[in-house]
Design an enzyme around this catalytic site. Structure first.
Site, PDB file in Angstrom:
ATOM      1  N   CYS A  81       0.718  -1.325   0.438  1.00 29.81           N
ATOM      2  CA  CYS A  81      -0.070   0.042   0.060  1.00 29.81           C
ATOM      3  C   CYS A  81       0.782   1.515  -0.253  1.00 29.81           C
ATOM      4  O   CYS A  81       1.556   1.554  -0.284  1.00 29.81           O
ATOM      5  CB  CYS A  81      -1.018  -0.125   1.222  1.00 29.81           C
ATOM      6  SG  CYS A  81      -0.387   0.179   2.968  1.00 29.81           S
ATOM      7  N   GLY A  82       0.757   3.069   0.818  1.00 36.11           N
ATOM      8  CA  GLY A  82       1.162   3.444   0.651  1.00 36.11           C
ATOM      9  C   GLY A  82       2.256   3.482   1.186  1.00 36.11           C
ATOM     10  O   GLY A  82       3.459   3.582   0.804  1.00 36.11           O
ATOM     11  N   GLY A  84       2.856   0.863   3.128  1.00 39.72           N
ATOM     12  CA  GLY A  84       2.821  -0.247   3.602  1.00 39.72           C
ATOM     13  C   GLY A  84       2.169  -1.192   4.977  1.00 39.72           C
ATOM     14  O   GLY A  84       1.676  -2.385   5.824  1.00 39.72           O
ATOM     15  N   ILE A  85       1.751   0.281   5.941  1.00 45.35           N
ATOM     16  CA  ILE A  85       1.101   0.007   6.861  1.00 45.35           C
ATOM     17  C   ILE A  85       0.011  -0.074   7.568  1.00 45.35           C
ATOM     18  O   ILE A  85      -0.516  -1.404   7.706  1.00 45.35           O
ATOM     19  CB  ILE A  85       1.344   1.269   7.770  1.00 45.35           C
ATOM     20  CG1 ILE A  85       3.498   1.737   7.834  1.00 45.35           C
ATOM     21  CG2 ILE A  85       1.019   0.826   9.047  1.00 45.35           C
ATOM     22  CD1 ILE A  85       3.029   3.298   8.857  1.00 45.35           C
ATOM     23  N   HIS A 114      13.963 -15.034  11.348  1.00 49.71           N
ATOM     24  CA  HIS A 114      14.241 -15.579  12.682  1.00 49.71           C
ATOM     25  C   HIS A 114      12.256 -15.268  13.267  1.00 49.71           C
ATOM     26  O   HIS A 114      11.912 -15.669  13.923  1.00 49.71           O
ATOM     27  CB  HIS A 114      14.312 -13.476  13.316  1.00 49.71           C
ATOM     28  CG  HIS A 114      16.004 -13.602  14.233  1.00 49.71           C
ATOM     29  ND1 HIS A 114      15.929 -12.979  15.058  1.00 49.71           N
ATOM     30  CD2 HIS A 114      17.255 -15.030  13.262  1.00 49.71           C
ATOM     31  CE1 HIS A 114      18.070 -12.948  14.504  1.00 49.71           C
ATOM     32  NE2 HIS A 114      18.133 -13.261  13.650  1.00 49.71           N
TER      33      HIS A 114
HETATM   34  C1  RB5 Z   1      -4.160   5.292   0.568  1.00 47.01           C
HETATM   35  O1  RB5 Z   1      -4.705   6.790   0.741  1.00 47.01           O
HETATM   36  C2  RB5 Z   1      -3.308   4.869   1.809  1.00 47.01           C
HETATM   37  O2  RB5 Z   1      -3.938   6.096   2.945  1.00 47.01           O
HETATM   38  C3  RB5 Z   1      -2.833   3.463   1.781  1.00 47.01           C
HETATM   39  O3  RB5 Z   1      -2.312   3.212   0.904  1.00 47.01           O
HETATM   40  C4  RB5 Z   1      -1.759   3.279   2.917  1.00 47.01           C
HETATM   41  O4  RB5 Z   1      -0.605   3.719   2.865  1.00 47.01           O
HETATM   42  C5  RB5 Z   1      -2.024   2.911   4.070  1.00 47.01           C
HETATM   43  O5  RB5 Z   1      -1.951   2.687   5.505  1.00 47.01           O
END
Ligand code: RB5
Length: 162
Positions: A81-82, A84-85, A114
């Protein structure tokens, strides 16, 4: 003893087996997803989308990917995602999933050695293409060390939500 420990299969070094890797992303990760698929043609990719620039919700794709790993349809996953979180948080809601957000190859290596991570997560807006490729390559070619790490890995599975 712990139930179903979701042990990750080891990589098929020196065999003709093709590793199945599932990949999923939100709209922020589409370009990186395509780049990674075209960079590693030896793997069998299971592409779970998304495929366009329309805004989508990263939990939907994190859950899709988690399901495919949980059922064993793919051995490993790549989640993008943008940052990764968000998608890593989503995937980690499954007890079978150990999703590791990696910013460099050392993190990718350690997440396998690990933690026996089965999904590597990338932030497409924070990690460049070449670095992302190095992270994925390291992740997919590093084996779990086992030993003392096995007990710790199993505790993660035990605590996870059904
Ligand atoms: C989308 O705009 C963004 O919030 C998503 O890709 C990501 O970064 C969320 O954790």
């Amino acid at each position: 003893m712990f139930e179903a420990l979701a042990s990750t299969p080891q990589k098929p070094y020196n065999t003709s087996m093709t590793l199945k890797v599932a990949i999923a992303c939100d709209h922020g990760g589409v370009v990186l997803k395509e780049y990674l698929k075209s960079s590693f043609t030896d793997y069998e990719w299971i592409d779970l989308g998304t495929n366009g620039s329309d805004s989508v919700d990263y939990p939907d794709y994190g859950y899709k990917l988690a399901e495919v790993i949980k059922t064993g349809e793919a051995e490993y996953g790549v989640a993008i995602c943008g940052s990764g979180i968000g998608i890593s948080i989503a995937a980690n809601r499954y007890k079978e999933i150990r999703a590791a957000l990696c910013n460099n190859a050392t993190m990718a290596r350690l997440s396998r050695e690990h933690n026996d991570a089965n999904i590597v997560c990338l932030g497409a807006r924070l990690t460049g293409d070449l670095l992302a490729k190095e992270i994925v390559e390291t992740f997919l070619t590093t084996n779990f060390e086992g030993g003392r790490h096995e007990r710790r890995r199993d505790k993660l599975t035990q605590k996870g939500q059904p």
